[in-house]
Design a protein around this motif. Structure first.
Motif, short mmCIF file in Angstrom:
data_model
loop_
_atom_site.label_atom_id
_atom_site.label_comp_id
_atom_site.label_asym_id
_atom_site.label_seq_id
_atom_site.Cartn_x
_atom_site.Cartn_y
_atom_site.Cartn_z
N ALA A 140 0.87 -1.17 0.00
CA ALA A 140 0.00 0.00 0.00
C ALA A 140 0.91 1.22 0.00
O ALA A 140 1.90 1.27 0.75
CB ALA A 140 -0.90 0.00 1.24
N GLU A 143 -9.74 -2.43 0.66
CA GLU A 143 -10.77 -1.85 -0.20
C GLU A 143 -11.52 -0.76 0.55
O GLU A 143 -11.93 -0.93 1.70
CB GLU A 143 -11.74 -2.94 -0.66
CG GLU A 143 -11.10 -3.99 -1.57
CD GLU A 143 -12.09 -5.04 -2.01
OE1 GLU A 143 -13.29 -4.89 -1.67
OE2 GLU A 143 -11.68 -6.00 -2.68
N GLY A 151 -3.86 3.22 -2.55
CA GLY A 151 -3.63 2.33 -3.67
C GLY A 151 -2.64 1.23 -3.35
O GLY A 151 -1.72 1.40 -2.56
N GLU A 165 0.22 -1.38 -4.93
CA GLU A 165 1.14 -1.49 -6.05
C GLU A 165 2.05 -2.69 -5.84
O GLU A 165 2.18 -3.21 -4.73
CB GLU A 165 2.00 -0.22 -6.17
CG GLU A 165 1.21 1.05 -6.38
CD GLU A 165 2.10 2.28 -6.47
OE1 GLU A 165 3.35 2.10 -6.54
OE2 GLU A 165 1.58 3.40 -6.47
#
Length: 262
Positions: free
Chosen positions: A125, A188, A193, A195
């Motif tokens: 994250a 969620e 985000g 990655e």
């Protein structure tokens, strides 16, 4: 004109300011002259303005910016609070610099052992923060990590990584990553985000000590790569092994890693 008016040169000597400074302060509206000759443009000041002029000089000697001086002269009660905070931050930075210098004096130039390690791909994250130059790296990193930890949906020791460009310019982006399980649904809706942090082969050295002295170990890794002809590819990774909340600064363990793969 009345006899109380002093020409700018005489007033400059009285107020211990230069003629150039007085003209500048007039342009800023900080210390306008009492009278300006319409024909020659020559400035004249009253003796009663000397106190204000001397106050400006005093505050400038204390590194108070001119806009803040205007607030002080205007009677703002808390105008100097921000200046004090800025000076305290600079003093703290200089103390950290002094501590790093003393470490170099005691241990010599960095010669931390460097090893080659292999890392797998990891899901992280990621939070980003802009840094306004090398001196701002610590703040930017802390800010990004703080946002990650606030968004973290689970407890337990976090596995944190800092990602930094090799070349530190006037402004650049700092990234902080928190290693998570691939496809973890708990992230969620957090707004953070996920990655993939690429794996591969890395030059790695272990830093033990305060975060603000990590530059010493970074120096050792960069020198090791340069001596062996490895291109300096980024980002530089800082893998934070210790929890700063429960570990003394001198015992913090951080792995410094630089990718060797193309």
């Amino acid at each position: 004109m009345d006899g109380d008016l002093l020409p700018i040169g005489q007033f400059a000597r009285l107020s211990r300011l230069s003629v150039k400074q007085l003209r500048h302060y007039d342009e800023l509206g900080l210390l306008p002259p009492a009278y300006v000759d319409a024909a020659s443009g020559y400035r004249y000041y009253r003796r009663a303005q000397a106190r204000q002029a001397l106050s400006i000089g005093l505050l400038r000697s204390l590194d108070v910016p001119l806009p803040v001086i205007a607030e002080v002269l205007g009677g703002a009660a808390d105008a100097l609070v921000g200046v004090r905070e800025t000076l305290e931050a600079e003093l703290a930075r200089r103390r950290r610099t002094l501590a790093t210098l003393e470490r170099v004096m005691a241990d010599g130039l960095p010669a931390t052992p460097v090893r080659v390690v292999t890392e797998p791909d990891r899901t992280v994250a990621v939070e980003r923060e802009s840094a306004a130059g090398p001196a701002d790296v610590g703040r930017a990193t802390s800010a990004a990590i703080a946002r990650l930890l606030r968004a973290r949906p689970r407890t337990g020791p976090p596995r944190l990584v800092g990602l930094f460009p090799v070349e530190l310019e006037d402004a650049f982006e700092v990234r902080a990553g928190l290693v998570v399980d691939p496809g973890d649904p708990a992230w969620e809706g957090t707004g953070v985000g996920l990655e993939t942090l690429p794996g591969g082969t890395f030059a790695c050295a272990t830093h033990v000590g305060p975060y603000d002295q990590i530059m010493l170990t970074t120096h050792a890794v960069l020198a090791w790569c340069a001596e062996r002809g490895h291109p300096l590819r980024g980002p530089i990774r800082e893998v934070y092994v210790s929890d700063p909340a429960t570990t003394e600064p001198d015992r913090l363990v951080t792995h410094l890693m630089l990718p060797l793969d193309a």
